[in-house]
Motif scaffolding. Structure first.
Motif, PDB file in Angstrom:
ATOM      1  N   VAL A   1       0.778  -1.369   0.081  1.00 32.21           N
ATOM      2  CA  VAL A   1       0.003   0.195   0.096  1.00 32.21           C
ATOM      3  C   VAL A   1       0.868   1.354   0.006  1.00 32.21           C
ATOM      4  CG1 VAL A   1      -1.707   1.452   1.297  1.00 32.21           C
ATOM      5  CG2 VAL A   1      -2.059  -0.974   0.811  1.00 32.21           C
ATOM      6  N   GLU A   2       1.983   1.247   0.841  1.00 30.25           N
ATOM      7  CA  GLU A   2       2.910   2.299   0.967  1.00 30.25           C
ATOM      8  C   GLU A   2       3.844   2.477  -0.596  1.00 30.25           C
ATOM      9  OE1 GLU A   2       5.431   1.669   4.167  1.00 30.25           O
ATOM     10  OE2 GLU A   2       3.584   1.978   5.533  1.00 30.25           O
ATOM     11  N   ALA A   3       3.945   1.521  -0.866  1.00 33.43           N
ATOM     12  CA  ALA A   3       4.803   1.486  -2.263  1.00 33.43           C
ATOM     13  C   ALA A   3       3.809   1.969  -3.597  1.00 33.43           C
ATOM     14  CB  ALA A   3       5.293   0.175  -2.589  1.00 33.43           C
ATOM     15  N   ILE A   4       2.374   1.620  -3.426  1.00 34.10           N
ATOM     16  CA  ILE A   4       1.551   1.744  -4.404  1.00 34.10           C
ATOM     17  C   ILE A   4       1.421   3.494  -4.280  1.00 34.10           C
ATOM     18  CG2 ILE A   4      -0.888   1.981  -5.183  1.00 34.10           C
ATOM     19  CD1 ILE A   4      -0.740  -1.250  -4.546  1.00 34.10           C
ATOM     20  N   ALA A   5       1.368   3.977  -3.068  1.00 36.82           N
ATOM     21  CA  ALA A   5       0.945   5.445  -2.994  1.00 36.82           C
ATOM     22  C   ALA A   5       2.231   6.282  -3.356  1.00 36.82           C
ATOM     23  CB  ALA A   5       0.778   5.538  -1.552  1.00 36.82           C
ATOM     24  N   GLY A   6       3.427   5.716  -3.278  1.00 37.05           N
ATOM     25  CA  GLY A   6       4.502   6.495  -3.435  1.00 37.05           C
ATOM     26  C   GLY A   6       5.116   5.861  -4.886  1.00 37.05           C
ATOM     27  N   ALA A   7       4.657   5.151  -5.601  1.00 33.49           N
ATOM     28  CA  ALA A   7       4.974   4.637  -6.846  1.00 33.49           C
ATOM     29  C   ALA A   7       6.348   4.084  -6.947  1.00 33.49           C
ATOM     30  CB  ALA A   7       4.602   5.686  -8.053  1.00 33.49           C
ATOM     31  N   ASP A   8       6.739   3.267  -5.528  1.00 33.46           N
ATOM     32  CA  ASP A   8       7.880   2.938  -5.564  1.00 33.46           C
ATOM     33  C   ASP A   8       8.127   1.514  -6.156  1.00 33.46           C
ATOM     34  OD1 ASP A   8      10.365   1.631  -4.459  1.00 33.46           O
ATOM     35  OD2 ASP A   8       9.796   2.061  -2.352  1.00 33.46           O
ATOM     36  N   HIS A   9       8.593   1.251  -7.494  1.00 28.08           N
ATOM     37  CA  HIS A   9       8.570   0.260  -8.064  1.00 28.08           C
ATOM     38  C   HIS A   9       9.567  -0.968  -7.477  1.00 28.08           C
ATOM     39  CE1 HIS A   9       7.467   2.611 -12.054  1.00 28.08           C
ATOM     40  NE2 HIS A   9       6.640   2.589 -11.104  1.00 28.08           N
ATOM     41  N   GLY A  10      10.597  -0.441  -6.889  1.00 24.91           N
ATOM     42  CA  GLY A  10      11.468  -1.401  -6.383  1.00 24.91           C
ATOM     43  C   GLY A  10      10.688  -2.298  -5.252  1.00 24.91           C
ATOM     44  N   ALA A  11      10.012  -1.401  -4.154  1.00 29.08           N
ATOM     45  CA  ALA A  11       9.278  -2.164  -3.143  1.00 29.08           C
ATOM     46  C   ALA A  11       8.256  -3.015  -3.686  1.00 29.08           C
ATOM     47  CB  ALA A  11       8.772  -1.159  -2.198  1.00 29.08           C
ATOM     48  N   ILE A  12       7.522  -2.615  -4.547  1.00 31.30           N
ATOM     49  CA  ILE A  12       6.374  -3.445  -5.294  1.00 31.30           C
ATOM     50  C   ILE A  12       7.004  -4.711  -5.694  1.00 31.30           C
ATOM     51  CG2 ILE A  12       4.816  -3.680  -7.354  1.00 31.30           C
ATOM     52  CD1 ILE A  12       4.390  -0.532  -6.777  1.00 31.30           C
ATOM     53  N   LEU A  13       8.255  -4.814  -6.430  1.00 32.98           N
ATOM     54  CA  LEU A  13       8.745  -5.905  -7.034  1.00 32.98           C
ATOM     55  C   LEU A  13       9.330  -6.742  -5.879  1.00 32.98           C
ATOM     56  CD1 LEU A  13      10.964  -4.173 -10.139  1.00 32.98           C
ATOM     57  CD2 LEU A  13       9.174  -6.183 -10.153  1.00 32.98           C
ATOM     58  N   ASP A  14      10.193  -6.140  -5.017  1.00 33.91           N
ATOM     59  CA  ASP A  14      10.521  -6.750  -3.915  1.00 33.91           C
ATOM     60  C   ASP A  14       9.642  -7.752  -3.146  1.00 33.91           C
ATOM     61  OD1 ASP A  14      12.828  -7.469  -1.934  1.00 33.91           O
ATOM     62  OD2 ASP A  14      11.992  -6.460  -0.631  1.00 33.91           O
ATOM     63  N   VAL A  15       8.426  -7.228  -2.815  1.00 36.68           N
ATOM     64  CA  VAL A  15       7.595  -8.138  -2.390  1.00 36.68           C
ATOM     65  C   VAL A  15       7.035  -9.001  -3.188  1.00 36.68           C
ATOM     66  CG1 VAL A  15       5.204  -8.024  -1.279  1.00 36.68           C
ATOM     67  CG2 VAL A  15       6.777  -6.081  -0.684  1.00 36.68           C
TER      68      VAL A  15
END
Length: 131
Positions: free
Chosen positions: A48-62
């Motif tokens: 949810v935090e990664a989506i809000a901040g468009a953090d591609h790395g965090a999305i990929l990591d999870v």
């Protein structure tokens, strides 16, 4: 030599098989393992935090470090808590090839296989007609 024993002989020589007590255990050397520290709630919070901040790395990591079954749990929890479809929320934060890869990771295995087969058949039949 019958066909089955020839196939067994060939497959036994591949690194996909592991000899266990004189028998062959197929698929025992797979690379996709359950994430040992899996916590769907924690993963959901990170996503949810990664989506809000468009953090591609965090999305990929999870999503790339979880099995399909674990990703399905996260997806269901996301929908239950936010009343949104996780794929749509991720689609808004991603684009291009990364979006296609992540959308593929979110599909249940049977749905992903069916989609890929459909695409492959469309490509095959879109070519020139046989003469």
């Amino acid at each position: 030599m019958d066909r089955r024993s020839l196939t067994h002989e060939i497959l036994s020589q591949l690194p996909l098989a592991q000899q266990v007590s004189g028998t062959t255990a197929w698929g025992t050397l797979g690379t996709i393992k359950s994430y040992l520290g899996f916590d769907a709630e924690s993963d959901l919070q990170h996503l949810v935090e990664a989506i809000a901040g468009a953090d591609h790395g965090a999305i990929l990591d999870v999503l790339t470090n979880r099995t399909n079954a674990q990703r399905q749990q996260i997806t269901k929890m996301f929908q239950a808590l936010t009343k949104q479809v996780m794929g749509r929320a991720l689609g808004a934060a991603l684009s291009g090839n990364l979006e296609r890869v992540i959308m593929g990771l979110l599909k249940p295995l049977a749905q992903y296989d069916a989609h890929e087969l459909r695409v492959a058949m469309q490509v095959r039949w879109a070519g020139p007609a046989p003469q």
